[in-house]
Enzyme design. Sequence first.
Site, short mmCIF file in Angstrom:
data_model
loop_
_atom_site.label_atom_id
_atom_site.label_comp_id
_atom_site.label_asym_id
_atom_site.label_seq_id
_atom_site.Cartn_x
_atom_site.Cartn_y
_atom_site.Cartn_z
N HIS A 92 44.05 27.08 31.82
CA HIS A 92 43.72 25.70 32.20
C HIS A 92 42.39 25.26 31.59
O HIS A 92 41.51 26.08 31.30
CB HIS A 92 43.65 25.58 33.73
N GLU A 194 45.68 32.54 39.79
CA GLU A 194 44.39 33.17 39.52
C GLU A 194 44.20 34.34 40.48
O GLU A 194 44.87 34.42 41.51
CB GLU A 194 43.30 32.11 39.74
#
Length: 284
Positions: A92, A194
Site C-alpha cells: 500500500h 499486516e
Amino acid sequence: MMVSISAITPILSFVSSALAFKATQGHYGTYSIVPGFFKQSSNDTNVKTFDYHDNLGLNDNLTWPEFRQQILDLNENAEPGVSYKVIYFGRHGQAWHNAANEFYGEAFWCYYGLFAGNGTVTWGPDPELTPKGIASAKNNSVLIKSLIPEGFPLPQSFYSSPLTRAADTLNYTWFDLVLEPGYASPVFKESLREWIGVGSHTIRRSRAYLEQRYPLFSYEANFPVNDTLYSPYEGETDSAMQWRGKQFLDDVFNSDEAVFISATSHGAIGDESLSWILFLFSWI
Ligand SMILES: *[C@@H]1O[C@H](CO)[C@@H](O)[C@H](O)[C@H]1NC(C)=O
Ligand SMILES: *[C@@H]1O[C@H](CO)[C@@H](O)[C@H](O)[C@H]1NC(C)=O
Ligand SMILES: *[C@@H]1O[C@H](CO)[C@@H](O)[C@H](O)[C@H]1NC(C)=O
Ligand SMILES: *[C@@H]1O[C@H](CO)[C@@H](O)[C@H](O)[C@H]1NC(C)=O
Ligand SMILES: *[C@@H]1O[C@H](CO)[C@@H](O)[C@H](O)[C@H]1NC(C)=O
Ligand SMILES: *[C@@H]1O[C@H](CO)[C@@H](O)[C@H](O)[C@H]1NC(C)=O
C-alpha cells in the site's frame, strides 16, 4: 513436494513485487523463485537503489510478450504437481500511521502507535492513505498503462488485504484498467493482513463497512464479520505471520487457475513473510 516462484520483485517503499512462483504439489507445496526474469530476483541487484518504475524490474533481455510466453511454456511443460504463477505484489501507499511513525521515530512510535492519533492526525483503527500515498498509487496506474502497449500481461485475478489502505491502493492502481463489473472482483483475504496486534493501525473494519465502501470487491470463504484476529495485548509472532503468508500462496495455488495475479498487501507480509517463504522453501 515443491513449488517454485518464477520471478520476484521484493517490495520497496511502495509497489510491485512481481513474484514468479513455482509451486509443486498443491496443498502443502513448497515455493521457490524462478530466476532470470526479474532484476529483483537476482542477488546482484542492490535493493537500495533498485527502482521498480523501470519496467517493473523485467530483465533487459526480455520483452513482456516473451516473458508471458516463457511463463506459459513453463506451465505447459511442467512435471505433474508443479505450477508457475507470477504475483505482482503491491505494498500500500503511505498511510497516516506510516507518516506518524516517521515523525516520531521508531522508538517513540512503540508508544504512540497504541493510540488512535495525536489530535491532529488519526492513524487507527485502520488509517487512511495520505495524499502522498494516493499520489503514488495513481502514479503506478500511469506506469502500468504505459506498459500495456508493450504487451505487459495484466493480472487475471486480484487479492487484497482487508485494510482500507491496501484496498484503496489496489483501486487507485487498477481501477480504470480492469476493475469493471464483469472483469475482475478483487478478493479480500485475511491472510494478506499486516502483522496483527497491539498497534491500532492493525485493527480491521467490519465486513459490513467494507461491503459498503467497496461494492466491487468480494470475500474469501469464511471471511469473519468482525475482526477476530486483533489483540491489544499481544502481537502476532513472526512465525505465525509467516505461516499466514504461506497460507495465501497455498490458497492461490490450490484454488485459482490464473497465472498472472495481483496481490496488494503490506510491508511485513511482502518483505518478511514472502521473502522468508522463498528462503525457507527453496531449501526443501
Ligand atoms: C537474461 O538475463 C538474465 C540476467 O542477466 C539471465 O539470468 C537470463 O538467463 C537471461 N535470459 C536469456 C534468455 O538470455
Ligand atoms: C541468492 O543467494 C542465496 C543465499 O546465498 C542462494 O541460496 C540463492 O540460490 C541465490 N539466488 C540466486 C538466484 O542466485
Ligand atoms: C512516478 O512514475 C514515474 C515513472 O513510472 C517515476 O519515474 C517517478 O519516480 C514516479 N514518482 C513517484 C513520486 O513515485
Ligand atoms: C501528529 O503527528 C503528525 C505526523 O503524522 C505531525 O505532523 C503533527 O505535528 C502531530 N501533532 C501533534 C499535536 O503532535
Ligand atoms: C476507486 O478509484 C476511482 C478512480 O481513481 C475513484 O473514482 C473511486 O472513488 C475509487 N473507489 C473507491 C471505493 O475508493
Ligand atoms: C460484530 O460487531 C458488531 C458491533 O460491535 C456487533 O453488534 C456484532 O454482534 C458482531 N458480530 C459478530 C458475529 O461477532
